[in-house]
Scaffold this active site. Structure first.
Site, PDB file in Angstrom:
ATOM      1  NE  ARG A 156      -3.043   5.228   2.855  1.00 42.59           N
ATOM      2  CZ  ARG A 156      -2.694   4.468   1.652  1.00 42.59           C
ATOM      3  NH1 ARG A 156      -1.433   4.747   1.207  1.00 42.59           N
ATOM      4  NH2 ARG A 156      -3.271   3.206   1.662  1.00 42.59           N
TER       5      ARG A 156
ATOM      6  CB  VAL B 153      -0.855  -0.164   1.510  1.00 44.21           C
ATOM      7  CG1 VAL B 153      -2.225  -1.001   0.615  1.00 44.21           C
ATOM      8  CG2 VAL B 153      -0.337  -0.598   2.726  1.00 44.21           C
ATOM      9  CB  CYS B 154       2.658   3.556  -1.751  1.00 47.96           C
ATOM     10  SG  CYS B 154       2.065   1.912  -2.658  1.00 47.96           S
ATOM     11  CB  THR B 155       1.462   8.207  -0.239  1.00 42.07           C
ATOM     12  OG1 THR B 155       0.061   7.855   0.091  1.00 42.07           O
ATOM     13  CG2 THR B 155       0.477   9.383  -1.265  1.00 42.07           C
TER      14      THR B 155
END
Ligand SMILES: *[C@@H]1O[C@H](CO)[C@@H](O)[C@H](O)[C@H]1NC(C)=O
Ligand SMILES: *[C@@H]1O[C@H](CO)[C@@H](O)[C@H](O)[C@H]1NC(C)=O
Ligand SMILES: *[C@@H]1O[C@H](CO)[C@@H](O)[C@H](O)[C@H]1NC(C)=O
Ligand SMILES: *[C@@H]1O[C@H](CO)[C@@H](O)[C@H](O)[C@H]1NC(C)=O
Length: 402
Positions: free
Chosen positions: A340, A150-152
């Protein structure tokens, strides 16, 4: 107990009500005015301590595939083994069938590796040799990152049209919460294995990336002068597992991180990279975030396994000077438990285009909950200068687990 009862007996319904209202009021006020988990927008976090900068290794593409990773895999042998041990205990927690999985992997691993395209087959064999791990286990190690990240990712351009590409890589959700240290065990085990890689031919850089040692695909990479890209996980029912079964049965579909590696090695421009990422069948859905060397060259490519249904979302459509992707389709709301995106957008707007750059983007990616307990690193890239820098991250309490 006795005192509580006698106190309650002496209270009239009205006084009890007043007391209750006061207590609730105090509680609500306390929560509203100082929620320790409320989103923040950090400033001045850059540069962090020099000790948090990740080390760089050269991968010599002129060597035979089997030998390319030998130095790195030997030096990071213990870290790679620790990660694999972590994966196995995670599988064990889920159903207590780790032994069976490992048996299966050891038995069929050498066959699965035969399904992989070159040079990945030989590279994985080389890493197996250098670490002393079974080929199947190194294959499993390379599959894991395709499924659980999972990330941005953010691409933004400054007032002069210089394009910057930055990302947080979050990994280890549900993989062992350490209640005493308030950390995810898997996330912590990964950090010592993070390296910057400089892939060279004839002693010259062809492309650069950020990897967990022992992984041969590309999740974060830059081809100096041409383009930069990152992969974010896209959760869908028809996801990785189906794709793996499909792959094994038909031999079709590219691994997410192998396709990007292929793009880094062969694409000569932003447009060529785009064509590869848009037109190749995959084993799992994904978001590819692709940035170029000139103003406006930035987009999020939302992919299914099949090539139809692909969505390309350009920076211009997204808001003009930046485009941002977490792990949800841009046309639908993020899961409310894992938003997020809204805080990251807030911090980008507060940053303003005037402050876009390595320091400004680092601040946004260091802001909770964009930064959370799963964040392993923040990477910052600029295509024209070929710049890539990576910082280990950790999220001091109070901090959300994801
Ligand atoms: C834009 O370019 C000008 C002239 O080269 C320079 O002075 C200025 O610092 C640049 N602005 C940004 C945000 O990089
Ligand atoms: C918890 O943190 C301490 C201090 O940083 C460290 O020594 C210990 O190994 C950690 N425990 C686990 C289970 O990671
Ligand atoms: C951007 O990349 C293209 C294709 O590689 C190249 O022709 C062009 O000169 C590059 N532009 C800049 C500003 O580097
Ligand atoms: C993609 O094509 C397949 C086969 O033609 C079709 O079944 C499927 O619905 C299509 N998916 C989308 C999202 O268009």
């Amino acid at each position: 107990m006795a005192t509580t009862v006698s106190l309650a007996k002496r209270m009239t319904p009205i006084s009890a009500c007043i007391l209750l209202c006061m207590t609730l009021g105090l509680l609500c006020q306390g929560v509203a005015s100082q929620d320790p988990y409320a989103p923040v927008c950090e400033r001045g976090k850059y540069p962090p301590a020099e000790s948090l900068k990740v080390p760089e290794y050269v991968i010599n593409l002129d060597l035979p595939a089997r030998d390319r990773w030998t130095q790195l895999a030997t030096e990071k042998r213990q870290e790679i083994r620790n990660i694999l041990k972590g994966f196995k205990s995670f599988v064990d927690q889920f159903g207590g069938f780790a032994e069976e999985i490992v048996y299966f992997i050891d038995l069929f691993g050498p066959a699965i590796v035969d399904f992989l395209p070159q040079p990945f087959q030989d590279e994985i064999r080389g890493i197996s040799k250098a670490t002393g791990l079974e080929i199947g286990e190194v294959t499993l190690y390379n599959i894991f990152y395709e499924i659980f990240t999972v990330c941005t990712s953010i691409i933004a351009e400054d007032a002069n049209g210089t394009v910057y590409h930055a990302r947080n890589l979050d990994f280890g959700l549900f993989m062992g919460w350490d209640a005493k240290n308030r950390t995810w065990q898997m996330t912590e085990i990964l950090k010592p294995a993070i390296v910057n890689l400089d892939f060279q031919k004839n002693g010259k850089t062809v492309f650069k990336s950020v990897n967990y040692a022992g992984y041969v695909g590309i999740l974060t990479g830059i081809v100096p002068g041409k383009f930069s890209l990152t992969i974010n996980e896209r959760f869908k029912l028809d996801g990785g597992y189906m794709g793996i079964i499909h792959l094994i049965m038909t031999g079709k579909g590219s691994w997410l991180g192998f396709l990007t590696r292929n793009a880094m090695e062969t694409a000569q421009s932003f447009e060529e990279a785009m064509a590869l990422l848009v037109n190749t069948e995959l084993i799992a859905p994904a978001y590819y975030i692709l940035g170029g060397n000139s103003s406006g060259q930035a987009c999020v490519i939302t992919r299914n396994r099949e090539v139809n249904g692909t969505d390309v979302w350009w920076m211009k459509q997204a808001g003009g000077w930046y485009v941002l992707e977490t792990n949800y389709d841009h046309w639908s709301a993020p899961l409310f438990l894992d938003d997020r995106r809204t805080p990251a957008n807030n911090c980008m707007r507060k940053l303003t285009q005037q402050n876009v750059g390595v320091a400004g983007l680092f601040d946004v990616l260091s802001s909770k909950p964009v930064l959370n307990k799963l964040t392993t690193y923040t990477a910052l890239m600029q295509v024209n200068s070929g710049h890539l820098e990576t910082w280990l991250q950790s999220c001091p309490d109070p901090c959300v687990p994801w």
